[in-house]
Scaffold this active site. Structure first.
Site, PDB file in Angstrom:
ATOM      1  N   ASP A  14     -36.352  31.046  52.506  1.00 15.63           N
ATOM      2  CA  ASP A  14     -36.897  29.778  52.008  1.00 15.63           C
ATOM      3  C   ASP A  14     -36.168  28.661  52.754  1.00 15.63           C
ATOM      4  O   ASP A  14     -35.152  28.903  53.423  1.00 15.63           O
ATOM      5  CB  ASP A  14     -36.631  29.654  50.494  1.00 15.63           C
ATOM      6  N   SER A  15     -36.678  27.444  52.611  1.00 20.04           N
ATOM      7  CA  SER A  15     -35.986  26.299  53.204  1.00 20.04           C
ATOM      8  C   SER A  15     -34.638  26.062  52.529  1.00 20.04           C
ATOM      9  O   SER A  15     -33.781  25.385  53.085  1.00 20.04           O
ATOM     10  CB  SER A  15     -36.840  25.044  53.037  1.00 20.04           C
ATOM     11  N   CYS A  77     -41.456  30.821  50.083  1.00 17.39           N
ATOM     12  CA  CYS A  77     -41.595  29.380  50.254  1.00 17.39           C
ATOM     13  C   CYS A  77     -43.082  29.113  50.447  1.00 17.39           C
ATOM     14  O   CYS A  77     -43.689  29.651  51.389  1.00 17.39           O
ATOM     15  CB  CYS A  77     -40.806  28.972  51.495  1.00 17.39           C
ATOM     16  N   GLU A 156     -32.021  20.981  45.085  1.00 19.47           N
ATOM     17  CA  GLU A 156     -30.998  21.374  46.073  1.00 19.47           C
ATOM     18  C   GLU A 156     -29.625  20.818  45.690  1.00 19.47           C
ATOM     19  O   GLU A 156     -28.605  21.393  46.009  1.00 19.47           O
ATOM     20  CB  GLU A 156     -31.384  20.879  47.472  1.00 19.47           C
ATOM     21  N   CYS A 188     -44.469  25.498  44.453  1.00 20.85           N
ATOM     22  CA  CYS A 188     -43.250  25.365  45.256  1.00 20.85           C
ATOM     23  C   CYS A 188     -42.195  26.217  44.559  1.00 20.85           C
ATOM     24  O   CYS A 188     -42.012  26.108  43.336  1.00 20.85           O
ATOM     25  CB  CYS A 188     -42.807  23.904  45.310  1.00 20.85           C
ATOM     26  N   HIS A 190     -39.094  26.104  44.461  1.00 20.10           N
ATOM     27  CA  HIS A 190     -37.967  25.403  43.824  1.00 20.10           C
ATOM     28  C   HIS A 190     -38.276  25.090  42.344  1.00 20.10           C
ATOM     29  O   HIS A 190     -37.362  24.984  41.535  1.00 20.10           O
ATOM     30  CB  HIS A 190     -37.686  24.070  44.533  1.00 20.10           C
TER      31      HIS A 190
HETATM   32  N1  DGL Z   1     -39.421  26.094  48.276  1.00 18.26           N
HETATM   33  C1  DGL Z   1     -40.334  25.462  49.091  1.00 18.26           C
HETATM   34  C2  DGL Z   1     -41.790  25.664  48.813  1.00 18.26           C
HETATM   35  O1  DGL Z   1     -42.101  26.589  48.163  1.00 18.26           O
HETATM   36  C3  DGL Z   1     -39.889  24.485  50.029  1.00 18.26           C
HETATM   37  C4  DGL Z   1     -39.920  23.079  49.708  1.00 18.26           C
HETATM   38  C5  DGL Z   1     -39.433  22.232  50.857  1.00 18.26           C
HETATM   39  O2  DGL Z   1     -38.546  22.643  51.576  1.00 18.26           O
HETATM   40  O3  DGL Z   1     -39.998  21.159  51.015  1.00 18.26           O
HETATM   41  O4  DGL Z   1     -42.638  24.964  49.180  1.00 18.26           O
END
Ligand code: DGL
Length: 275
Positions: A14-15, A77, A156, A188, A190
């Site tokens: 993931d990011s 992600c 984050e 998302c 997160h």
């Molecule tokens: N966890 C991410 C997603 O599912 C990344 C969000 C991001 O880095 O902008 O989209």
């Protein structure tokens, strides 16, 4: 590492820390599998980046995980899945990938009011994957979308219930509530970490869909069909890698997963990840 496929790890990326919501579900369903988790925190958020850039990052991270013998890659992600899943499948035709797509299908099948909220990043909303999900499954429902600007960064930072996080969510959700949503899709990875506040804002009558358990079931199906399930008598290990600050990542683990862990720092060079 032992090349016996039954002890090889699952690679997840993931990011940042969002994919830990997927890792958590995978470990609940598949506790004996070992896992490699890569958080590309030097580049987070992915949501405002170009599709090309996300493809470059995703390819390099996939190569890194494959070099460590990952037997399957979970793109944990939505943004990277929207930008790069097809590209990854074409680039690595012999590797199994599991990607994320907003859970519009179960939402559309179960909504009573016919109005569904979707929370995701700008890149996810712009991608062809989302357009295709909407076209296939959302014919008879109204979808209300919001990008929750700044929410990924709040998570984050480990701010799961502070006033700024709450304000971002209230501004997204209150207008949706006024228009009659009875379901929220978390597009998302997160966002499952702020489900308690989301549920507080929308009330118990609104269903919040976290896609992680369904992704873990898909991983299980793929490992079963390729006969690649681990068959060891102990719990699997988890190895964490971050391109960001190791201590920051390690500090977030107890907050997000309820346990401690150690991460290894990974550096990006001009030509990708330096190992
Ligand atoms: N966890 C991410 C997603 O599912 C990344 C969000 C991001 O880095 O902008 O989209």
């Amino acid at each position: 590492m032992n090349k016996n496929e039954n002890v090889l790890p699952i690679g997840i990326f993931d990011s940042g820390v969002g994919g830990l919501s997927v890792l958590r579900a995978i470990r609940e369903q598949l506790p004996i599998e070992s896992v490699l988790y890569f958080a590309d925190q030097i580049h987070v958020p992915y949501g405002q980046r170009s599709m090309e850039e996300i493809c470059i990052f995703s390819e390099a991270i996939t190569r890194f995980l494959l070099n460590l013998d990952a037997k399957l890659i979970v793109v944990a992600c939505n943004t990277a899945s929207a930008a790069a899943l097809l590209f990854l499948r074409n680039t690595f035709p012999n590797i199994s990938f599991v990607g994320m797509e907003p859970a519009v299908k179960p939402a559309a099948e179960n909504t009573q009011t016919g109005v569904v909220g979707v929370l995701a990043t700008p890149a996810t909303f712009q991608g062809a994957l989302y357009a295709s999900v909407v076209e296939r499954f959302a014919g008879n429902v109204t979808l209300l979308q919001d990008t929750c600007t700044g929410l990924v960064q709040q998570i984050e930072r480990g701010d799961l219930n502070g006033s700024k996080t709450r304000t971002i969510l209230e501004s997204a959700l209150n207008p949706m509530l006024e228009r009659g949503i009875d379901t929220i899709v978390l597009g998302c990875t997160h966002y499952p970490f702020v489900i308690p506040i989301i549920q507080e804002i929308v009330g118990s009558g609104v269903r919040v869909i976290d896609p992680a358990p369904a992704i873990a079931r898909q991983v299980t199906r793929l490992l079963d069909s390729s006969k690649n399930r681990a068959n060891v008598p102990s719990f699997g290990s988890v190895q964490y890698f971050t391109s960001g600050e190791v201590t920051r990542f390690e500090t977030l683990l107890p907050k997000l997963l309820g346990e401690t862990g150690e991460a290894m720092k990974i550096f990006w060079g001009k030509n990708g990840i330096c190992s």
